[in-house]
Design a protein around this motif. Structure first.
Motif, short mmCIF file in Angstrom:
data_model
loop_
_atom_site.label_atom_id
_atom_site.label_comp_id
_atom_site.label_asym_id
_atom_site.label_seq_id
_atom_site.Cartn_x
_atom_site.Cartn_y
_atom_site.Cartn_z
N PRO A 25 -21.67 -9.18 -15.91
CA PRO A 25 -21.26 -8.75 -14.72
C PRO A 25 -21.93 -9.38 -13.41
CG PRO A 25 -21.52 -6.79 -16.22
CD PRO A 25 -22.28 -8.19 -16.64
N GLY A 26 -23.23 -9.74 -13.49
CA GLY A 26 -24.00 -10.01 -12.54
C GLY A 26 -23.73 -11.58 -12.16
N LEU A 27 -23.21 -12.31 -13.34
CA LEU A 27 -22.68 -13.56 -13.25
C LEU A 27 -21.47 -13.66 -12.53
CD1 LEU A 27 -23.53 -15.23 -16.74
CD2 LEU A 27 -24.77 -15.87 -14.34
N LEU A 28 -20.63 -12.62 -12.71
CA LEU A 28 -19.33 -12.71 -12.24
C LEU A 28 -19.15 -12.00 -10.56
CD1 LEU A 28 -17.28 -11.16 -15.23
CD2 LEU A 28 -17.25 -13.51 -14.07
N GLY A 29 -20.55 -11.77 -10.19
CA GLY A 29 -20.59 -11.36 -8.48
C GLY A 29 -20.62 -9.80 -8.51
N MET A 30 -20.58 -9.22 -9.68
CA MET A 30 -20.49 -7.71 -9.53
C MET A 30 -21.98 -7.19 -9.18
SD MET A 30 -18.32 -6.36 -12.49
CE MET A 30 -18.71 -4.56 -12.45
N SER A 31 -21.99 -6.24 -8.36
CA SER A 31 -23.28 -5.40 -7.90
C SER A 31 -23.18 -4.26 -8.59
CB SER A 31 -23.69 -5.38 -6.45
OG SER A 31 -22.47 -4.62 -5.94
N GLY A 32 -24.72 -3.75 -8.68
CA GLY A 32 -24.82 -2.40 -9.32
C GLY A 32 -24.10 -1.28 -8.45
N SER A 33 -23.55 -0.06 -9.27
CA SER A 33 -23.10 0.90 -8.47
C SER A 33 -23.26 1.85 -9.52
CB SER A 33 -21.62 0.72 -8.00
OG SER A 33 -20.78 0.36 -9.12
N TRP A 34 -22.85 3.36 -8.77
CA TRP A 34 -22.55 4.43 -9.78
C TRP A 34 -21.41 4.36 -10.81
CZ3 TRP A 34 -26.57 7.04 -10.83
CH2 TRP A 34 -27.53 7.39 -9.81
N ILE A 35 -20.42 3.57 -10.29
CA ILE A 35 -19.49 3.31 -11.13
C ILE A 35 -19.60 2.56 -12.22
CG2 ILE A 35 -17.11 2.13 -11.00
CD1 ILE A 35 -16.47 2.91 -8.17
N PHE A 36 -20.56 1.49 -12.21
CA PHE A 36 -21.13 0.55 -13.15
C PHE A 36 -21.83 1.45 -14.23
CE2 PHE A 36 -24.03 -2.51 -15.16
CZ PHE A 36 -23.18 -3.18 -15.56
N VAL A 37 -22.88 2.35 -13.58
CA VAL A 37 -23.48 3.07 -14.45
C VAL A 37 -22.39 3.94 -15.15
CG1 VAL A 37 -25.12 5.23 -14.52
CG2 VAL A 37 -25.39 3.20 -13.19
N ALA A 38 -21.40 4.75 -14.63
CA ALA A 38 -20.61 5.63 -15.35
C ALA A 38 -19.69 4.79 -16.36
CB ALA A 38 -19.78 6.13 -14.48
N GLY A 39 -19.55 3.33 -16.12
CA GLY A 39 -18.61 2.71 -17.04
C GLY A 39 -19.58 2.35 -18.31
N SER A 40 -20.73 2.17 -17.83
CA SER A 40 -21.69 1.70 -18.94
C SER A 40 -21.97 2.92 -20.06
CB SER A 40 -23.17 1.30 -18.66
OG SER A 40 -23.08 0.00 -17.98
N VAL A 41 -22.04 4.27 -19.42
CA VAL A 41 -22.29 5.42 -20.06
C VAL A 41 -20.85 5.51 -20.93
CG1 VAL A 41 -22.41 7.82 -20.09
CG2 VAL A 41 -23.91 6.51 -18.94
N LEU A 42 -19.51 5.37 -20.47
CA LEU A 42 -18.42 5.53 -21.07
C LEU A 42 -18.26 4.40 -22.30
CD1 LEU A 42 -15.91 6.68 -18.31
CD2 LEU A 42 -16.57 7.83 -20.08
N LEU A 43 -18.78 3.35 -21.98
CA LEU A 43 -18.74 2.44 -23.07
C LEU A 43 -19.60 2.71 -24.25
CD1 LEU A 43 -17.88 -0.67 -24.23
CD2 LEU A 43 -19.90 -1.41 -22.53
N GLY A 44 -20.82 3.37 -24.25
CA GLY A 44 -21.83 3.57 -24.86
C GLY A 44 -21.03 4.95 -25.79
N ALA A 45 -20.54 5.82 -25.24
CA ALA A 45 -19.67 6.94 -25.74
C ALA A 45 -18.68 6.50 -26.62
CB ALA A 45 -19.04 8.08 -24.55
N GLY A 46 -17.98 5.62 -25.95
CA GLY A 46 -16.97 4.93 -26.84
C GLY A 46 -17.31 4.11 -28.24
N LEU A 47 -18.32 3.61 -28.03
CA LEU A 47 -19.01 2.66 -29.06
C LEU A 47 -19.68 3.83 -30.05
CD1 LEU A 47 -20.62 -0.39 -27.40
CD2 LEU A 47 -18.71 -0.05 -28.95
N PHE A 48 -20.01 4.81 -29.56
CA PHE A 48 -20.67 6.07 -30.59
C PHE A 48 -19.58 6.45 -31.51
CE2 PHE A 48 -21.60 10.51 -31.24
CZ PHE A 48 -22.97 10.40 -31.88
#
Length: 130
Positions: A25-48
Motif C-alpha cells: 500500500p505504501g508503494l501504491l501511494g496510500m498513507s496510513g489511516s484508521w480505515i487502513f487499520v480497520a481493514g487490516s484487522v478485518l483481513l486478519g479476522a477473515g484469515l482467522f
C-alpha cells in the motif's frame, strides 16, 4: 527444543507477512489511516476464520507450508498494531518503512534462531546440573 525452534520460525513468518501487508500500500501511494487499520484487522479476522484451510497446504521445497500458514492471520493484526503505535496518519514512505522494519525484525529473528537454541540448550544443561 523443537518447540522453541517452531515458535521462532512462526514469529519470523508472521513478521515477514506483516511487512507484505504494509509495504505494497505504501508503494501504491496510500498513507496510513484508521480505515487502513480497520481493514487490516478485518483481513486478519477473515484469515482467522479460514485458517484451517491453510493447514492442508502441501510441503513445498521441503518446507511444511501447512504447518506455518495457519498463523498467517496474525500478520495483518501485527501490521495494524504497528500502524497504531506509529500513528495512523503516517505517510506512504513511513508505511513502507514500517513494513521494512517488520520484515527486518522477522529476518533477524530467523537468523538468530541458532543462537536462541544454543542459549536455551546451555541454560537447560546448567539447570539440570544443579
Amino acid at each position: 527444543m523443537s518447540e522453541l525452534r517452531e515458535r521462532a520460525l512462526r514469529v519470523s513468518v508472521v513478521l515477514i507477512a506483516a511487512s507484505a501487508v504494509l509495504i505494497p500500500p505504501g508503494l501504491l501511494g496510500m498513507s496510513g489511516s484508521w480505515i487502513f487499520v480497520a481493514g487490516s484487522v478485518l483481513l486478519g479476522a477473515g484469515l482467522f476464520v479460514i485458517r484451517e484451510v491453510f493447514a492442508h497446504f502441501p510441503t513445498v521445497l521441503n518446507v511444511a507450508v501447512g504447518e506455518y500458514l495457519p498463523d498467517i492471520w496474525l500478520a495483518p493484526i501485527v501490521a495494524a498494531g504497528a500502524l497504531v503505535i506509529a500513528g495512523p496518519s503516517v505517510s506512504p514512505g513511513e508505511l513502507q518503512a514500517l513494513g521494512g522494519i517488520a520484515g527486518f525484525v522477522g529476518v533477524v529473528n530467523y537468523l538468530l534462531r541458532p543462537v536462541y537454541l544454543f542459549v536455551y540448550g546451555l541454560l537447560k544443561r546448567f539447570i539440570n546440573a544443579l
